[in-house]
Motif scaffolding. Structure first.
Motif, mmCIF file in Angstrom:
data_model
loop_
_atom_site.group_PDB
_atom_site.id
_atom_site.type_symbol
_atom_site.label_atom_id
_atom_site.label_comp_id
_atom_site.label_asym_id
_atom_site.label_seq_id
_atom_site.Cartn_x
_atom_site.Cartn_y
_atom_site.Cartn_z
ATOM 1 N N ILE A 46 -2.556 11.852 -8.433
ATOM 2 C CA ILE A 46 -3.641 10.984 -8.001
ATOM 3 C C ILE A 46 -4.246 10.333 -9.236
ATOM 4 C CG2 ILE A 46 -5.907 10.904 -6.912
ATOM 5 C CD1 ILE A 46 -5.005 13.196 -5.138
ATOM 6 N N LYS A 47 -4.354 9.018 -9.185
ATOM 7 C CA LYS A 47 -4.911 8.249 -10.300
ATOM 8 C C LYS A 47 -6.076 7.395 -9.802
ATOM 9 C CE LYS A 47 -1.926 9.239 -13.552
ATOM 10 N NZ LYS A 47 -2.272 10.000 -14.701
ATOM 11 N N LEU B 244 -5.163 6.146 -6.229
ATOM 12 C CA LEU B 244 -3.806 5.974 -5.723
ATOM 13 C C LEU B 244 -3.120 7.325 -5.736
ATOM 14 C CD1 LEU B 244 -1.586 3.943 -4.855
ATOM 15 C CD2 LEU B 244 -0.971 3.765 -7.268
ATOM 16 N N ARG B 245 -2.564 7.713 -4.592
ATOM 17 C CA ARG B 245 -1.814 8.965 -4.463
ATOM 18 C C ARG B 245 -0.360 8.581 -4.279
ATOM 19 N NH1 ARG B 245 -0.215 12.088 0.187
ATOM 20 N NH2 ARG B 245 0.159 14.232 -0.432
ATOM 21 N N GLY C 84 2.485 3.537 -2.608
ATOM 22 C CA GLY C 84 1.678 4.749 -2.597
ATOM 23 C C GLY C 84 0.619 4.743 -1.511
ATOM 24 N N GLU C 85 -0.179 5.776 -1.488
ATOM 25 C CA GLU C 85 -1.307 5.900 -0.574
ATOM 26 C C GLU C 85 -2.573 5.621 -1.356
ATOM 27 O OE1 GLU C 85 -1.312 9.922 0.773
ATOM 28 O OE2 GLU C 85 0.515 9.681 1.957
ATOM 29 N N VAL C 86 -3.451 4.807 -0.797
ATOM 30 C CA VAL C 86 -4.726 4.537 -1.441
ATOM 31 C C VAL C 86 -5.800 5.322 -0.693
ATOM 32 C CG1 VAL C 86 -6.415 2.781 -2.067
ATOM 33 C CG2 VAL C 86 -3.974 2.258 -2.196
ATOM 34 N N LEU D 233 -4.133 0.710 3.793
ATOM 35 C CA LEU D 233 -3.417 -0.292 3.005
ATOM 36 C C LEU D 233 -2.796 0.354 1.778
ATOM 37 C CD1 LEU D 233 -5.884 -0.570 0.842
ATOM 38 C CD2 LEU D 233 -6.501 -2.557 2.148
ATOM 39 N N ASP D 234 -1.847 -0.350 1.181
ATOM 40 C CA ASP D 234 -1.219 0.169 -0.033
ATOM 41 C C ASP D 234 -1.864 -0.499 -1.248
ATOM 42 O OD1 ASP D 234 -0.112 -2.387 -0.066
ATOM 43 O OD2 ASP D 234 1.928 -1.706 0.315
ATOM 44 N N TYR D 235 -1.387 -0.158 -2.422
ATOM 45 C CA TYR D 235 -2.010 -0.657 -3.653
ATOM 46 C C TYR D 235 -1.979 -2.180 -3.777
ATOM 47 C CZ TYR D 235 -3.210 -1.009 -8.598
ATOM 48 O OH TYR D 235 -3.802 -1.333 -9.781
ATOM 49 N N PRO D 236 -0.845 -2.850 -3.526
ATOM 50 C CA PRO D 236 -0.869 -4.320 -3.601
ATOM 51 C C PRO D 236 -1.872 -4.936 -2.616
ATOM 52 C CG PRO D 236 1.390 -3.544 -3.660
ATOM 53 C CD PRO D 236 0.527 -2.349 -3.329
ATOM 54 N N ALA D 237 -1.949 -4.401 -1.402
ATOM 55 C CA ALA D 237 -2.901 -4.918 -0.415
ATOM 56 C C ALA D 237 -4.341 -4.632 -0.848
ATOM 57 C CB ALA D 237 -2.621 -4.322 0.955
#
Length: 111
Positions: free
Chosen positions: A4-5, A19-20, A29-31, A45-49
């Protein structure tokens, strides 16, 4: 292995996004959104979204709740409803090239 970051935080607000990235998940990833009043909440949503919506909302405090399941929005969400409502009243006039219909529907679903 899961890592997780944190990639966005508001220390004064007690909120952060992280972000997981488990090994078995897509590269996006999972946000997760964390609010000290509510705890950790998975986002839809994901990181780009996430980055796209950060630009669309101009980082208005608590916009992340619009992408958390309505049943997960509670104590941390209600103090910021007025700000989100104002965003959705003002932004369509300031940024007419963007359609805010989806965000308005998301807010209404959480009220």
């Amino acid at each position: 292995m899961v890592e997780i970051k944190t990639f966005e935080e508001g220390p004064e607000s007690g909120r952060l996004a992280a972000l997981r990235v488990p090994m078995d998940v897509s590269p996006g990833g999972e946000v997760w959104f964390f609010d000290m009043r509510q705890g950790a909440i998975p986002m839809e949503l994901d990181y780009p979204a996430y980055l796209e919506n950060l630009l669309v909302t101009k980082g208005v405090i608590g916009w992340q709740y619009l992408y958390c399941a309505p049943e997960d929005c509670g104590m941390g969400f209600f103090p910021i409803v007025d700000g989100l409502t104002e965003m959705l009243d003002v932004f369509p006039r300031l940024f007419p090239a963007h359609d805010y219909t989806d965000l308005r529907a998301r807010l209404e679903a959480r009220l």
